[in-house]
Design a protein around this motif. Structure first.
Motif, PDB file in Angstrom:
ATOM      1  N   GLY A 121     -16.466  -0.676  35.487  1.00 10.16           N
ATOM      2  CA  GLY A 121     -15.096  -0.863  34.918  1.00 10.16           C
ATOM      3  C   GLY A 121     -14.204  -0.442  35.992  1.00 10.16           C
ATOM      4  O   GLY A 121     -13.203  -1.106  36.284  1.00 10.16           O
ATOM      5  N   ARG A 168     -13.423  -3.567  38.428  1.00 11.91           N
ATOM      6  CA  ARG A 168     -12.763  -4.664  37.338  1.00 11.91           C
ATOM      7  C   ARG A 168     -11.354  -4.243  37.559  1.00 11.91           C
ATOM      8  O   ARG A 168     -10.492  -4.978  37.579  1.00 11.91           O
ATOM      9  CB  ARG A 168     -13.324  -4.881  36.429  1.00 11.91           C
ATOM     10  CG  ARG A 168     -14.799  -5.513  36.305  1.00 11.91           C
ATOM     11  CD  ARG A 168     -15.532  -5.749  34.904  1.00 11.91           C
ATOM     12  NE  ARG A 168     -14.600  -6.888  34.258  1.00 11.91           N
ATOM     13  CZ  ARG A 168     -14.137  -6.411  33.191  1.00 11.91           C
ATOM     14  NH1 ARG A 168     -14.324  -5.371  32.619  1.00 11.91           N
ATOM     15  NH2 ARG A 168     -13.517  -7.431  32.433  1.00 11.91           N
ATOM     16  N   ILE A 169     -11.005  -2.867  37.082  1.00 13.66           N
ATOM     17  CA  ILE A 169      -9.521  -2.453  37.098  1.00 13.66           C
ATOM     18  C   ILE A 169      -8.964  -2.872  38.610  1.00 13.66           C
ATOM     19  O   ILE A 169      -7.732  -2.968  38.571  1.00 13.66           O
ATOM     20  CB  ILE A 169      -9.665  -0.906  36.662  1.00 13.66           C
ATOM     21  CG1 ILE A 169     -10.081  -0.675  35.227  1.00 13.66           C
ATOM     22  CG2 ILE A 169      -8.320  -0.496  37.062  1.00 13.66           C
ATOM     23  CD1 ILE A 169     -10.287   0.566  34.701  1.00 13.66           C
ATOM     24  N   THR A 196      -8.227  -3.410  28.043  1.00 13.30           N
ATOM     25  CA  THR A 196      -8.697  -4.423  29.030  1.00 13.30           C
ATOM     26  C   THR A 196      -8.206  -3.862  30.440  1.00 13.30           C
ATOM     27  O   THR A 196      -7.775  -2.885  30.607  1.00 13.30           O
ATOM     28  CB  THR A 196      -7.936  -5.692  29.030  1.00 13.30           C
ATOM     29  OG1 THR A 196      -6.587  -5.594  29.316  1.00 13.30           O
ATOM     30  CG2 THR A 196      -8.205  -6.407  27.498  1.00 13.30           C
ATOM     31  N   THR A 197      -8.675  -4.666  31.441  1.00 17.07           N
ATOM     32  CA  THR A 197      -8.460  -4.123  33.070  1.00 17.07           C
ATOM     33  C   THR A 197      -6.984  -4.008  33.117  1.00 17.07           C
ATOM     34  O   THR A 197      -6.318  -3.015  33.937  1.00 17.07           O
ATOM     35  CB  THR A 197      -9.232  -4.951  34.088  1.00 17.07           C
ATOM     36  OG1 THR A 197      -8.540  -6.307  33.819  1.00 17.07           O
ATOM     37  CG2 THR A 197     -10.653  -5.064  33.987  1.00 17.07           C
ATOM     38  N   ALA A 207      -5.549  -0.903  31.436  1.00 17.96           N
ATOM     39  CA  ALA A 207      -6.028   0.280  32.125  1.00 17.96           C
ATOM     40  C   ALA A 207      -4.897   0.489  33.394  1.00 17.96           C
ATOM     41  O   ALA A 207      -4.612   1.740  33.577  1.00 17.96           O
ATOM     42  CB  ALA A 207      -7.302   0.069  32.789  1.00 17.96           C
ATOM     43  N   GLN A 232     -13.064  -3.951  26.292  1.00 20.08           N
ATOM     44  CA  GLN A 232     -13.969  -3.743  27.417  1.00 20.08           C
ATOM     45  C   GLN A 232     -14.478  -2.613  27.578  1.00 20.08           C
ATOM     46  O   GLN A 232     -13.722  -1.724  28.158  1.00 20.08           O
ATOM     47  CB  GLN A 232     -13.220  -4.558  28.705  1.00 20.08           C
ATOM     48  CG  GLN A 232     -12.733  -5.962  28.497  1.00 20.08           C
ATOM     49  CD  GLN A 232     -11.826  -6.403  29.532  1.00 20.08           C
ATOM     50  OE1 GLN A 232     -11.523  -5.800  30.594  1.00 20.08           O
ATOM     51  NE2 GLN A 232     -11.172  -7.737  29.321  1.00 20.08           N
ATOM     52  N   VAL A 286     -14.114  -0.836  30.927  1.00 19.99           N
ATOM     53  CA  VAL A 286     -12.866  -0.353  31.363  1.00 19.99           C
ATOM     54  C   VAL A 286     -12.646   1.180  30.446  1.00 19.99           C
ATOM     55  O   VAL A 286     -12.244   2.104  31.184  1.00 19.99           O
ATOM     56  CB  VAL A 286     -11.727  -1.343  30.764  1.00 19.99           C
ATOM     57  CG1 VAL A 286     -10.425  -0.871  30.868  1.00 19.99           C
ATOM     58  CG2 VAL A 286     -12.015  -2.534  31.784  1.00 19.99           C
ATOM     59  N   CYS A 293     -14.362   3.881  32.371  1.00 23.26           N
ATOM     60  CA  CYS A 293     -14.056   4.228  33.484  1.00 23.26           C
ATOM     61  C   CYS A 293     -12.512   5.223  33.196  1.00 23.26           C
ATOM     62  O   CYS A 293     -12.349   6.157  33.966  1.00 23.26           O
ATOM     63  CB  CYS A 293     -13.522   2.961  34.332  1.00 23.26           C
ATOM     64  SG  CYS A 293     -12.619   3.470  35.873  1.00 23.26           S
TER      65      CYS A 293
END
Length: 425
Positions: free
Chosen positions: A21, A24-25, A60-61, A64, A88, A91, A94
């Motif tokens: 996560g 991706r963030i 989602t990213t 976030a 997600q 995410v 995280c």
């Protein structure tokens, strides 16, 4: 299985997903320079110090990065999902593990869990609500009247949510200001058109792996989301039909080069149907009856009510999952209809939602909308308020700057001319 943590109350799928996560963030953050600049300013100024904030959004990213910016600004924030299929899980993990933001969201959560998370969010006794579809605000007004005194205001970024807020105001139950993020130019011109247009087709392709070129694709509704979807579908070679109830939007679709038909006439022609209206049961039982064998239907409006799945289920002799997020309904007439993403937002159910670059502007509006509410606490009347024009333009300016694009400015002579009525032919 819901994870537990001794440090922070939360409900996420698995905290072990956090490293993925975080990657991706951070990747999404590379495409969000406007929000990054706002976050840096928030970190210095702390506009949300002492503010309890609840965000009901797609986890989602991109969301976030918004949550991280709000926390940097001092907000005591809680995040819940606005849609059971949009979370997600990496995410969510995280945000709990690395940023200590309480998150209550699990991809695929049932309605009972979703509603419980709304109640958990309201237990936080928020001063500011960021809503995506108005579920938190509506629940607050219906069930938590004693908490209304705590509310500074809310922001809303969906057409569906704005419709609900307007109905609440008309009924005299909206007792605090609501910032209409949805209608900011830097939101709906870009998020709805380019974001929905690309991500909807992305979700369809991931769920089905079909070739769109040569298919007859029916876009139900020609608002900004419908315009973007139709434009991108045509770009991939689809033969696009538009259905509408608004004569102005219908003539616009015609002049944009699309065929416009009533749904009753479009239903037998379409290979793929995409609903983007924000209304209820725009594809109904009588439409399923005349569809081609194997026709695919999906939704990119906010709630899962645009396709009448109850009517479809009543006509089915068998329902089976043929691919992830892809269910085939075998009908009594021998034909089949394929439903994607359980009728929920296909771009988030089967894909990752809007690209980060477009959400950069949408979430900049959310962040600055919250700041506007705090700065004007007690000054704004109950009801719906537009994002100030100067905020909208500043977001566009920052986006252009980040893209390395320069534009002209007015000369003194031009300023004088446009502010005068004496000059003419």
């Amino acid at each position: 299985m819901t994870a537990t943590s001794p440090r922070l109350k939360h409900e996420v799928k698995d905290l072990a997903l956090a490293p993925l996560g975080r990657q991706r963030i951070e990747w999404a953050g590379r495409e969000m320079p406007v929000l990054r600049q706002i976050r840096d300013r928030f970190a210095q100024e702390k506009p949300f110090a002492g503010i309890r904030l609840v965000a009901c959004c797609h986890v989602t990213t991109e969301t976030a990065n918004l949550a991280i910016a709000l926390k940097a600004g001092g907000a005591d924030a809680v995040l819940i999902a606005s849609n059971p299929l949009s979370t997600q899980d990496d995410v969510a993990a995280c945000l709990v593990t690395d940023y200590e933001i309480p998150v209550f969201a699990i991809k695929g959560e049932d309605n009972e869990t979703y509603n419980r998370h709304v109640q958990i969010a309201l237990d936080h006794r928020p001063n500011i609500i960021i809503d995506d579809g108005c579920d938190v605000v509506a629940t607050l007004v219906k069930e938590r009247q004693e908490q209304l005194a705590d509310i500074i205001g809310t922001t809303e970024e969906t057409t569906t949510g704005i419709v609900r807020l307007r109905a609440m105001f008309k009924d005299g139950v909206l007792s605090f200001p609501a910032v209409n993020v949805n209608d900011a130019d830097t939101k709906h011109f870009f998020d709805n058109r380019y974001g929905t247009g690309q991500s909807t087709l992305d979700g369809i392709i991931r769920a089905t792996n079909i070739l769109l070129a040569g298919k007859t694709l029916v876009v139900v509704g020609y608002g900004w989301c419908g315009k973007g979807t139709a434009l991108r579908a045509r770009g991939l070679g689809a033969n696009v039909i538009v259905t509408e109830i608004d004569p102005i939007k219908a003539i616009e679709a015609v002049m944009d080069g699309f065929r416009v038909l009533p749904m009753a006439e479009a239903a037998p022609l379409g290979d793929l149907f995409i609903t983007v209206t924000g209304n209820k049961h725009v594809i109904r039982g009588e439409h399923f009856d005349v569809m081609k064998d194997g026709a695919i239907v999906c939704n990119s409006g906010h709630f899962d009510i645009e396709i009448d799945l109850k009517a479809l289920g009543a006509k089915a002799t068998e329902v089976k999952t043929v691919r992830p997020f892809t269910e085939e309904y075998r009908l009594q007439n021998g034909k089949s209809v394929v439903v994607l993403g359980e009728g929920r937002l296909i771009n988030l159910a089967a894909a990752e939602g809007h690209p980060s670059a477009v959400m950069d502007m949408s979430f900049a509006n959310q962040a600055l909308g919250c700041e506007y509410l705090v700065k004007n606490k007690g000054k704004l009347e109950p009801g719906i308020h537009a994002i100030p024009t100067e905020v909208d333009q500043e977001i566009a300016r920052l986006k252009l700057q980040a893209m390395g694009i320069k534009i002209d400015t007015l000369t003194l002579e031009q300023i004088e001319y446009i502010n005068s009525w004496t000059s003419g032919t």
